[in-house]
Design an enzyme around this catalytic site. Sequence first.
Site, PDB file in Angstrom:
ATOM      1  N   ASP A  63     -10.138  -4.331 -24.392  1.00 28.74           N
ATOM      2  CA  ASP A  63     -10.355  -4.058 -22.972  1.00 28.74           C
ATOM      3  C   ASP A  63      -9.087  -3.385 -22.477  1.00 28.74           C
ATOM      4  OD1 ASP A  63     -10.538  -4.052 -20.239  1.00 28.74           O
ATOM      5  OD2 ASP A  63     -10.619  -6.235 -20.007  1.00 28.74           O
ATOM      6  N   LYS A 116      -4.482   4.002 -15.671  1.00 26.71           N
ATOM      7  CA  LYS A 116      -5.896   4.179 -16.032  1.00 26.71           C
ATOM      8  C   LYS A 116      -6.635   4.963 -14.951  1.00 26.71           C
ATOM      9  CE  LYS A 116      -9.979   1.463 -17.272  1.00 26.71           C
ATOM     10  NZ  LYS A 116     -10.473   0.093 -17.444  1.00 26.71           N
ATOM     11  N   GLU A 140     -17.836  -1.334 -19.499  1.00 23.69           N
ATOM     12  CA  GLU A 140     -17.249  -2.639 -19.158  1.00 23.69           C
ATOM     13  C   GLU A 140     -18.260  -3.661 -18.630  1.00 23.69           C
ATOM     14  OE1 GLU A 140     -13.874  -1.588 -16.772  1.00 23.69           O
ATOM     15  OE2 GLU A 140     -12.829  -0.805 -18.518  1.00 23.69           O
ATOM     16  N   ASP A 175     -18.585  -6.340 -11.458  1.00 27.52           N
ATOM     17  CA  ASP A 175     -17.300  -6.271 -12.161  1.00 27.52           C
ATOM     18  C   ASP A 175     -16.269  -5.528 -11.319  1.00 27.52           C
ATOM     19  OD1 ASP A 175     -15.183  -5.901 -13.885  1.00 27.52           O
ATOM     20  OD2 ASP A 175     -16.301  -4.800 -15.402  1.00 27.52           O
TER      21      ASP A 175
END
Lengths: 566, 442
Positions: A7, A69, A146, A169
């Site tokens: 992850d 990211k 994800e 999420d």
Amino acid sequence: MTIVGIDLGTTNSLIGLFRDGGARLIPNVLGSTLTPSVVGLDDDGRILVGQAAKERLITHPDRSVASFKRFMGTERVTQLGDRRLRPEELSSFVLRALKADAEAHLEEPVVEAVISVPAYFNDAQRKATRTAGELAGLKVERLVNEPTAAAIAYGLHEAPNESTFLVFDLGGGTFDVSVLELFDGVMEVHASAGDNQLGGDDFTELLADAFLERARLKPSALDPIEFSVLRKQAEIAKRGLSNAESAAMKLVFDGHPREWTVNRRDLERLAKGLIERMRRPVERAMRDASMNVAGLHAVVLVGGATRMPLVHALAARLFGRFPLTHVHPDEAVAQGAAIQAGLKARDRALSETVLTDVCPYSLGVNSAVVDENRNVIGLEFSPILERNTVVPASREQTYFAIHEDQMEVRFDIYQGESRRLENNVRIGSMTLPLPPGNARERAISVRFTYDINGLLEIDTAVAGGTRKTLVIEGSPGTLTREQIRARLKELERMKVHPRDTLENRTATARAERLFEESLGELRQHVSRLLAGFEAVLARQDLREIAKARQELVQELDRIDGGPGVW
Amino acid sequence: MSPWEVLGIDPTLDRRAIKKAYAFRLKTSNPEDDPEEFQELREAYEMALALAKFEEGGAPEPLETPARRVPADLLDELPSVNRRVEELMERVRRLHVDESARTNEETWRAILTDESLWSLDVRAQFAARLFGFLLEGAQDLPVPVLVLLDQEFRFREDGFRLHRFFGPPEAVDSVLRAIHIASTERPLKGFENREMFALTESRSQGWLDDQLPDFDGLTDWFQRIPRAFRYVAVVGVLAINLRHCPAPSPTYRTSNWPIATSNELASEGEPGVPTDPKKSFNQIRASAEQGDAIAQRLLGQAYLEGWTGEPDGAKALEWFLRAAGKGDAESRAWIGILHEEGRGVPANPSLAAAYYQKAAMLEVRLAQFRLGRLLAEGPDPPRNAESAFFWLRLASGDEKFAAEAAPLLAKLRSELSPEQIRALEERMQRWVAHLYKKRRAR
């Protein structure tokens, strides 16, 4: 050969693998499964990753970087000392650190990996993630979405067979929603939606901005160190509000301490816009899945930012029921990635499980709108692959040249849902030569194939011409093969802090950070601790160092309230 | 291959059985190893599920909420979601008749920020009701209010669904257009405008008099539209030649249609009876392959009638299934015919009846006739004189079927008691009136 699941998060990254019928996460050298996704340049020019780099965000903001990211798939370059690094290169350092942890744990080389990406990552962002893996010496076997990964973790271990659930999420930098159904060993994603520019970080920013506003300070008045101290204060306050009704933020500016005690109501008021933005993807996912609330068996919250009570409240308001948080919110995605790695490696325990995922956005090309005299009167988006198509998928559309003497056609590739091109994201373009002939006879079929990793391949065929596969050019965020090779060479020359001394470096970086943050008596105390530890380090006796480090960390815990606060 | 063959099961509309078969096959044709085989399996699965869902009556109903006001004394008895939607709608109506409040954006914003609208279910229902309200003539709202409502509920993004749930289509388009103009503060330019025009015109033909489409009028109308937009009509006219033209399907797609294609069709010369079957066939096939439901059905018919060679029932079934998967009601009648006559599939009159039933409910006369005939004859499906009478009477509304239905009806009349016949006639009238009112109301 073991395939690991990773992850690669905005805030933290984790690595795990599938063993003995379950997902196992691997701790880093500091004993934590969470490695902060922070990269820094140490004073000696070596690259530092994880907690040590995170400590140095405060003391050396110009030589440390976090949340990169969010820039994946763009050309944004970060200056670290004298180095200029792209987001995929920064990510590759995190991946290398995780890889080293896994290798130390498994005592064997790790070369294959499954990496998770936000479902709403576009083609360029996915490619960049893949490149990051390559730059870290990993063969990326699969990219897994994800929320899907989180759902696998929930579905495999906790969900009843035959159920439909929604995964919500909210990570550090991205927000994804997926609706899934589980039946007869099939895990089927019905719909995904999201916002790849919305995450827990945004709430931190809100608090930092509000603090400045209350203190009547302009952001430009702060120097980089003060700025990172403020951000850290905001982050701690945000987390504090998850457990308490109020939290204090402090900043010393111009020798004057400024303080603000923020309560939950304040945060809710500030976050009104963000909360409304979160509602839309949920609505869309439910609509695309033709689902109403009664049809859902559960709403599962994952991602560290869902610890915020206001996120629970939002879920309760939207769904009229309390959400589940069964899975450890920080670990669910990594566990899912590890399970996906097990699926990929054909682990026997998973032989009856099949996962199908969707492409969360529509993909298509620009098409000309012409009148009866073939004058172009406008351009519009012509979708080829509709959103929430189950992948892998392949769809074809036919187009025609506009003019009789047209020599080539140019297709721009777009991702999005709007008929207006400008509202969609352009992910590349391609130009195709046309054989001579009547415009009407030169039909061009364009085939979009979206593979299981969410990467797009485009085949075109001109009637009477030959078939060929086109590479999308002009996507600014993607590196070419040659560029990757060159970058790899460049990166190999850079020295990375050795894993075996990282524990010491993390402890000293933390002490340095505390020194920076404290004043007077306490500052001198930290200074003495640091000097004492450095003296031990110089003697190079490993057992003595370990003992001294343990004492130092205990003392630091006492001072700043324990590990994990920052 | 039919979707069920791909799934390895007998034709069925049982969702559970379809899912089970899919899950079983998926273990060997999984997306990791064999993308192509997986895609074939997936397509079959989706189609079988879509058919099952349609047969279950899962089509347009969910959003169709009553346009009428619910009496106050009944409010408390409604489930809480509906009750809250009713309360919000009541506020909307009150606001709409209050001339000064109506033009005030803030008063609308107050409704939109109501706490109950955070519930996803309330929100979805309210959005649908609100659009229905606009359709009933409330699109005269001031520009900022329209913009606000669209920002909140994204009506324009949802055009496709709105068309499915509401009719008549030209009214839906006109509301969407009003919103669009309000949002962009400029009239629609270029193609957008004209395309909508073409779409509207072609659709409105089917709704003009609340009866079956007026075929002659359509041909007439065709002469009036600009050349560039004739494509819409070309398919329509071809449909007329194939006799069973339905009310234009709401799934009728033109927005993605590369315009060059329409130019091409338009330049093929004057429309009318396809003089060259092969050419027409190719045109239809091109449209069908692009996903146009009506063209897909026409292609199925072309295969069944053997336009370009031997009649091919299996190919016909494939295309009918595709069209039916998109919600085309008439294709269902055709799938029923294949099952009844055993063309391309083993003969199965009961399954045929199931297909006819749904199409018949959607006013496809062909299906009403075929269903009535099956029920009048028995034994598979079991004979049912009353239902047979009901459907044959309805089918007789179209003279194409009236002659053939007459002897069957005469026989049924002799069997049924006068009371039964009267009850059936009444039921039929009620049903027709209900349909009529439903359309008027929309």
